[in-house]
Structures are given as C-alpha cells and as structure tokens.
Design an enzyme around this catalytic site. Structure first.
Site, PDB file in Angstrom:
ATOM      1  N   TYR A 136       0.836  -1.212   0.000  1.00 12.49           N
ATOM      2  CA  TYR A 136       0.000   0.000   0.000  1.00 12.49           C
ATOM      3  C   TYR A 136       0.870   1.261   0.000  1.00 12.49           C
ATOM      4  CZ  TYR A 136      -3.829   3.042   1.742  1.00 12.49           C
ATOM      5  OH  TYR A 136      -4.772   4.031   1.914  1.00 12.49           O
ATOM      6  N   LYS A 151       0.824   4.097  -2.796  1.00  6.39           N
ATOM      7  CA  LYS A 151       0.451   5.480  -2.480  1.00  6.39           C
ATOM      8  C   LYS A 151       1.586   6.458  -2.775  1.00  6.39           C
ATOM      9  CE  LYS A 151      -3.832   5.086  -1.310  1.00  6.39           C
ATOM     10  NZ  LYS A 151      -4.826   5.390  -2.381  1.00  6.39           N
TER      11      LYS A 151
HETATM   12  P1  NAP Z   1     -13.334   2.180   1.655  1.00  2.24           P
HETATM   13  O1  NAP Z   1     -14.326   2.624   2.671  1.00  2.24           O
HETATM   14  O2  NAP Z   1     -12.764   0.806   1.762  1.00  2.24           O
HETATM   15  O3  NAP Z   1     -13.945   2.389   0.194  1.00  2.24           O
HETATM   16  C1  NAP Z   1     -13.220   2.068  -0.957  1.00  2.24           C
HETATM   17  C2  NAP Z   1     -14.191   1.824  -2.076  1.00  2.24           C
HETATM   18  O4  NAP Z   1     -13.438   1.468  -3.259  1.00  2.24           O
HETATM   19  C3  NAP Z   1     -15.160   0.668  -1.792  1.00  2.24           C
HETATM   20  O5  NAP Z   1     -16.480   1.052  -2.056  1.00  2.24           O
HETATM   21  C4  NAP Z   1     -14.668  -0.416  -2.753  1.00  2.24           C
HETATM   22  O6  NAP Z   1     -15.688  -1.253  -3.260  1.00  2.24           O
HETATM   23  C5  NAP Z   1     -14.120   0.409  -3.907  1.00  2.24           C
HETATM   24  N1  NAP Z   1     -13.245  -0.399  -4.754  1.00  2.24           N
HETATM   25  C6  NAP Z   1     -12.324  -1.310  -4.378  1.00  2.24           C
HETATM   26  N2  NAP Z   1     -11.751  -1.886  -5.459  1.00  2.24           N
HETATM   27  C7  NAP Z   1     -12.327  -1.324  -6.545  1.00  2.24           C
HETATM   28  C8  NAP Z   1     -12.180  -1.515  -7.945  1.00  2.24           C
HETATM   29  N3  NAP Z   1     -11.302  -2.392  -8.442  1.00  2.24           N
HETATM   30  N4  NAP Z   1     -12.942  -0.776  -8.791  1.00  2.24           N
HETATM   31  C9  NAP Z   1     -13.848   0.112  -8.297  1.00  2.24           C
HETATM   32  N5  NAP Z   1     -14.041   0.335  -6.991  1.00  2.24           N
HETATM   33  C10 NAP Z   1     -13.295  -0.381  -6.108  1.00  2.24           C
HETATM   34  O7  NAP Z   1     -12.038   3.167   1.612  1.00  2.24           O
HETATM   35  P2  NAP Z   1     -11.816   4.647   2.180  1.00  2.24           P
HETATM   36  O8  NAP Z   1     -11.264   4.514   3.546  1.00  2.24           O
HETATM   37  O9  NAP Z   1     -12.987   5.494   1.912  1.00  2.24           O
HETATM   38  O10 NAP Z   1     -10.579   5.091   1.253  1.00  2.24           O
HETATM   39  C11 NAP Z   1     -10.754   5.761   0.022  1.00  2.24           C
HETATM   40  C12 NAP Z   1      -9.379   6.119  -0.535  1.00  2.24           C
HETATM   41  O11 NAP Z   1      -8.655   6.906   0.414  1.00  2.24           O
HETATM   42  C13 NAP Z   1      -8.513   4.923  -0.850  1.00  2.24           C
HETATM   43  O12 NAP Z   1      -7.739   5.156  -1.991  1.00  2.24           O
HETATM   44  C14 NAP Z   1      -7.625   4.839   0.378  1.00  2.24           C
HETATM   45  O13 NAP Z   1      -6.440   4.164   0.094  1.00  2.24           O
HETATM   46  C15 NAP Z   1      -7.419   6.287   0.702  1.00  2.24           C
HETATM   47  N6  NAP Z   1      -7.053   6.556   2.092  1.00  2.24           N
HETATM   48  C16 NAP Z   1      -7.866   6.205   3.144  1.00  2.24           C
HETATM   49  C17 NAP Z   1      -7.459   6.476   4.453  1.00  2.24           C
HETATM   50  C18 NAP Z   1      -8.294   6.117   5.653  1.00  2.24           C
HETATM   51  O14 NAP Z   1      -7.832   6.303   6.787  1.00  2.24           O
HETATM   52  N7  NAP Z   1      -9.492   5.602   5.497  1.00  2.24           N
HETATM   53  C19 NAP Z   1      -6.237   7.100   4.697  1.00  2.24           C
HETATM   54  C20 NAP Z   1      -5.447   7.447   3.607  1.00  2.24           C
HETATM   55  C21 NAP Z   1      -5.862   7.171   2.325  1.00  2.24           C
HETATM   56  P3  NAP Z   1     -16.106  -2.623  -2.497  1.00  2.24           P
HETATM   57  O15 NAP Z   1     -16.778  -2.186  -1.252  1.00  2.24           O
HETATM   58  O16 NAP Z   1     -17.004  -3.332  -3.442  1.00  2.24           O
HETATM   59  O17 NAP Z   1     -14.812  -3.357  -2.238  1.00  2.24           O
END
Ligand code: NAP
Length: 249
Positions: A150, A154
């Site tokens: 990851y 990133k």
């Molecule tokens: P999340 O709640 O897990 O949501 C991610 C979404 O992406 C889910 O709806 C998932 O669908 C979808 N997804 C996964 N694989 C996919 C694919 N191949 N094609 C289309 N959609 C897909 O994640 P989040 O926490 O909101 O994070 C969103 C972004 O922010 C990510 O890039 C993450 O790395 C980044 N981020 C998050 C955090 C944090 O603390 N949460 C921190 C830094 C960065 P399914 O549900 O069907 O799997």
C-alpha cells in the site's frame, strides 16, 4: 460552472463524501464502484439534496470495464472533466507474510486503476481545454509497518500525479494528490480488526497522537478534493496535500 465528475470507489467512505461534496458544489457526478447497486445510497443522497448523479458499476483495474464506464458517463451525463481516483483496497501484512496476490491486488486497484481511469478521461478533458484530476494518496506513502504494498502504491500515486501535471498542464488540466492521514471509514475498521484492537480504543489511541486531537472524517478529505477541483485552483498542479490533522500521520 457546472462540470461532470467521476468519483471512483464512491459507494462509501471518502469516495461517497467526495461525490456528495462535488454534487453540492454544482457538478453532475458519476458514482462509480465495483457494484453499481452499492452506489444507490450515494446517488440517493445526492438527488435528495437536489443534485444530479448516476451509479456506475466498474472495476477500475480492468481496461474494458473502465472504457465502458466512461462511455456511459458521456452518454448519460456529459463528457467528464473532473476525475477523482479514490477506489482503493488494503491487503496488509508484514513483508515476510505478504503474498504475491497481496502485492498485485493493491497495485492493480490503486496504480493501474488510476492510470486506466486517467487515460480514459484525459481525452475529454483535453477536448474541453479544462480538467481536474485528483488522486488519493496517503500518509502511508511515507512508510507504514505492514503496508509495503500500500505504501509503495500510495507513493506511486504521487509520482503519477506529478507526471500528469507536467503532461496535461498545457491543455488546461491540473493533477493533484490528497494524502489523508487517519480517517475513520470501513478501511479503518479493517485495520483495527487486523491489529485485534476494539475500534473505539483504536480511534482514541490514534487521535491522541494527532496534533488536532481527533480522527479525520471523510468530509475533511472531501473538502480538500473539492478545492483542487474548483475553478480557482487552476494554477495549483502537481501538489500533494496532506490532510492529517498535523504535519505527520
Ligand atoms: P473504503 O471505505 O474501503 O472504500 C473504498 C471503495 O473502493 C469501496 O467502495 C470499494 O468497493 C471500492 N473499490 C475497491 N476496489 C475497486 C475496484 N477495483 N474498482 C472500483 N471500486 C473499487 O475506503 P476509504 O477509507 O474510503 O478510502 C478511500 C481512498 O482513500 C482509498 O484510496 C484509500 O487508500 C485512501 N485513504 C484512506 C485512508 C483512511 O484512513 N481511510 C487514509 C489514507 C488514504 P467494495 O466495497 O465493493 O470493495
């Protein structure tokens, strides 16, 4: 001015908050996720608030699926000029336990996904002479135990962003990255589970280490994404904005 935006991974979490925010800012939004049915809640929230949105089912790591999804946006809304590459997964493991599948799956969604989406959308941005690309990076890009895959993805998002800024600037297209720190979403729940810590305990402990003394919310991230997508941000490109409640995660 009203634009058409695509937000990937927008069924929940940061993507859903970003889709709602861009719609509130007046844009039509394609809410894209793996399963179109899972986008219904986000689309409903946008339309209930008087906005315009469609649900799109697509796998961002699959070129044919991406091409079909972008074509659908052109048909049902209009040519997209805002792209937010937010779809993401985690497959955390210490290096010695990390499998090739853990590595490849994370690279496929984050890096290959952002590449395929940007390649498909840039054609419409270049034609319009205006565009905004925002890629979701993370404070994990600076290194994070258990996240070799990851963190590499990133950090890769940042190099990808800066290169898009260089290549697409002459067409009126900016590219920037938002790097969130600790944001409470389903992804955080998964991390707490992996570490065997109850969620509330995990959140309290992490928040205590953050200068603003709280965990981040999806809306905190959406606000930063919305800035990069705004008309006024046209002279800001190739930047990485850490949204982490302090200088470090
Ligand atoms: P999340 O709640 O897990 O949501 C991610 C979404 O992406 C889910 O709806 C998932 O669908 C979808 N997804 C996964 N694989 C996919 C694919 N191949 N094609 C289309 N959609 C897909 O994640 P989040 O926490 O909101 O994070 C969103 C972004 O922010 C990510 O890039 C993450 O790395 C980044 N981020 C998050 C955090 C944090 O603390 N949460 C921190 C830094 C960065 P399914 O549900 O069907 O799997």
């Amino acid at each position: 001015m009203t634009r058409t935006a695509i937000v990937t991974g927008a069924a929940r979490g940061i993507g859903a908050a970003t889709a709602r925010r861009l719609a509130a800012d007046g844009h039509a939004v394609a809410v894209l996720d793996l399963d179109a049915a899972h986008c219904a809640g986000t689309v409903q929230a946008i339309t209930d608030a008087g906005g315009r949105a469609i649900a799109l089912g697509a796998d961002v790591s699959d070129a044919a699926s991406v091409e079909a999804a972008v074509a659908q946006v052109v048909e049902q809304l209009e040519a997209p000029t805002i792209l937010v590459n937010n779809a993401g997964i985690i497959r955390d493991n210490l290096l010695f336990r990390m499998t090739e599948d853990d590595w490849d799956a994370v690279m496929a969604v984050h890096l290959r996904g952002a590449f395929l989406m940007a390649r498909a959308v840039q054609e419409h941005q270049v034609r319009a002479g205006w565009g905004r690309i925002v890629n979701l990076s993370s404070t994990s890009a600076l290194g994070n135990r258990g996240q070799a895959n990851y963190a590499a993805a990133k950090a890769g998002m940042q190099g990808f962003t800066k290169t898009l800024a260089l290549e697409l600037g002459r067409f009126g297209v900016t590219a920037n990255a938002v790097a969130p720190g600790f944001i409470v979403t389903d992804m955080t729940r998964a991390t707490a589970e992996r570490l065997g810590t109850p969620l509330e305990e995990f959140i309290t402990a992490r928040a205590a280490e953050i200068p603003v003394q709280r965990a981040g919310t999806p809306d905190d991230v959406a606000a930063a994404v919305a800035f990069f997508c705004s008309e006024g941000a046209g002279f800001v490109s190739g930047q990485v904005l850490y949204v982490a409640g302090g200088p470090r995660a």
